[in-house]
Write a protein that holds these residues in place. Sequence first.
Motif, PDB file in Angstrom:
ATOM      1  N   SER A   1       1.045   3.960  -2.893  1.00  0.00           N
ATOM      2  CA  SER A   1       0.760   5.341  -2.534  1.00  0.00           C
ATOM      3  C   SER A   1       1.866   6.278  -3.033  1.00  0.00           C
ATOM      4  CB  SER A   1       0.608   5.449  -1.013  1.00  0.00           C
ATOM      5  OG  SER A   1       0.324   6.761  -0.635  1.00  0.00           O
TER       6      SER A   1
ATOM      7  N   PRO B   1      -2.531  11.040  -5.301  1.00  0.00           N
ATOM      8  CA  PRO B   1      -2.217  10.313  -4.067  1.00  0.00           C
ATOM      9  C   PRO B   1      -3.410   9.527  -3.520  1.00  0.00           C
ATOM     10  CG  PRO B   1      -2.444  12.647  -3.638  1.00  0.00           C
ATOM     11  CD  PRO B   1      -2.528  12.488  -5.129  1.00  0.00           C
ATOM     12  N   ILE B   2      -3.076   8.429  -2.881  1.00  0.00           N
ATOM     13  CA  ILE B   2      -4.086   7.649  -2.155  1.00  0.00           C
ATOM     14  C   ILE B   2      -4.170   8.285  -0.774  1.00  0.00           C
ATOM     15  CG2 ILE B   2      -4.712   5.375  -1.283  1.00  0.00           C
ATOM     16  CD1 ILE B   2      -2.916   4.185  -3.476  1.00  0.00           C
TER      17      ILE B   2
ATOM     18  N   ARG C   1       1.344   9.011  -5.906  1.00  0.00           N
ATOM     19  CA  ARG C   1       1.576  10.418  -5.570  1.00  0.00           C
ATOM     20  C   ARG C   1       2.601  11.062  -6.507  1.00  0.00           C
ATOM     21  NH1 ARG C   1       2.661  10.710   0.180  1.00  0.00           N
ATOM     22  NH2 ARG C   1       0.441  11.105   0.343  1.00  0.00           N
TER      23      ARG C   1
ATOM     24  N   LEU D   1       0.825  -1.209   0.000  1.00  0.00           N
ATOM     25  CA  LEU D   1       0.000   0.000   0.000  1.00  0.00           C
ATOM     26  C   LEU D   1       0.859   1.258   0.000  1.00  0.00           C
ATOM     27  CD1 LEU D   1      -2.802   1.255   0.076  1.00  0.00           C
ATOM     28  CD2 LEU D   1      -2.765   1.022   2.550  1.00  0.00           C
TER      29      LEU D   1
ATOM     30  N   GLY E   1      -4.223   5.968   2.414  1.00  0.00           N
ATOM     31  CA  GLY E   1      -3.221   4.909   2.535  1.00  0.00           C
ATOM     32  C   GLY E   1      -2.387   4.998   3.800  1.00  0.00           C
ATOM     33  N   ASP E   2      -1.840   6.176   4.062  1.00  0.00           N
ATOM     34  CA  ASP E   2      -1.007   6.343   5.261  1.00  0.00           C
ATOM     35  C   ASP E   2      -1.807   6.116   6.537  1.00  0.00           C
ATOM     36  OD1 ASP E   2       1.080   6.942   3.599  1.00  0.00           O
ATOM     37  OD2 ASP E   2       0.971   9.110   3.898  1.00  0.00           O
TER      38      ASP E   2
END
Length: 196
Positions: A53, A63-64, A57, A49, A67-68
């Motif tokens: 990401s 960007p996802i 990005r 992931l 995700g973070d």
Amino acid sequence: MAGHTPHPADPLDGADAPRWLMAAERAVGLLTQVAFALAVTLVLADLCLLGLSVAARYLLNAPIIWGDELVALSLTAITMLAAPRVLMDRGHIEVDILTSAARGRLALVIRLWGLTAVLAVALLLIFNGWHTAMFSRMINSLTDGFLELPLWMLQLLLPLGGALLLPVIALQVAQTFVLWRRASGAPTSCTEGARQ
């Protein structure tokens, strides 16, 4: 290893251990391996992931955004699922100067003291984690960020982690008492007692 003298707090060899203890070791070992496999799967999923990401990005400029956050939330699950295996392998932190110098029953007392501390932490995780999760459920608390997941679902990982530690603690206490009996010359199993 030739010339290696076992430390009194080392786990029992298969030949020395009673059958019930060997069966318990296998069962607890399987439980901790399954939990650890889930933790490793989560680590690999997080790695994928994060990689996606970063690529999204910087390569696609898309960007996802969640995700973070998902990776950060999964760290609790990874820790709670991996901790029993670490304890089973005796990979936890200890003061090596004291524990490596201890021999005989002193080493076993130190081991029991450490297991008592781990038991206290496990019980805190179970009871406080459960009460915290139920309170968060009652007030409908959500995680911060884009996902806004129910916080109580994540907090239930704490009692799960504590519950997964309990069989490992019980096994290591049983191993310690078998070693204690062996150090005193007492039979460690029913068949040994019958033979004497």
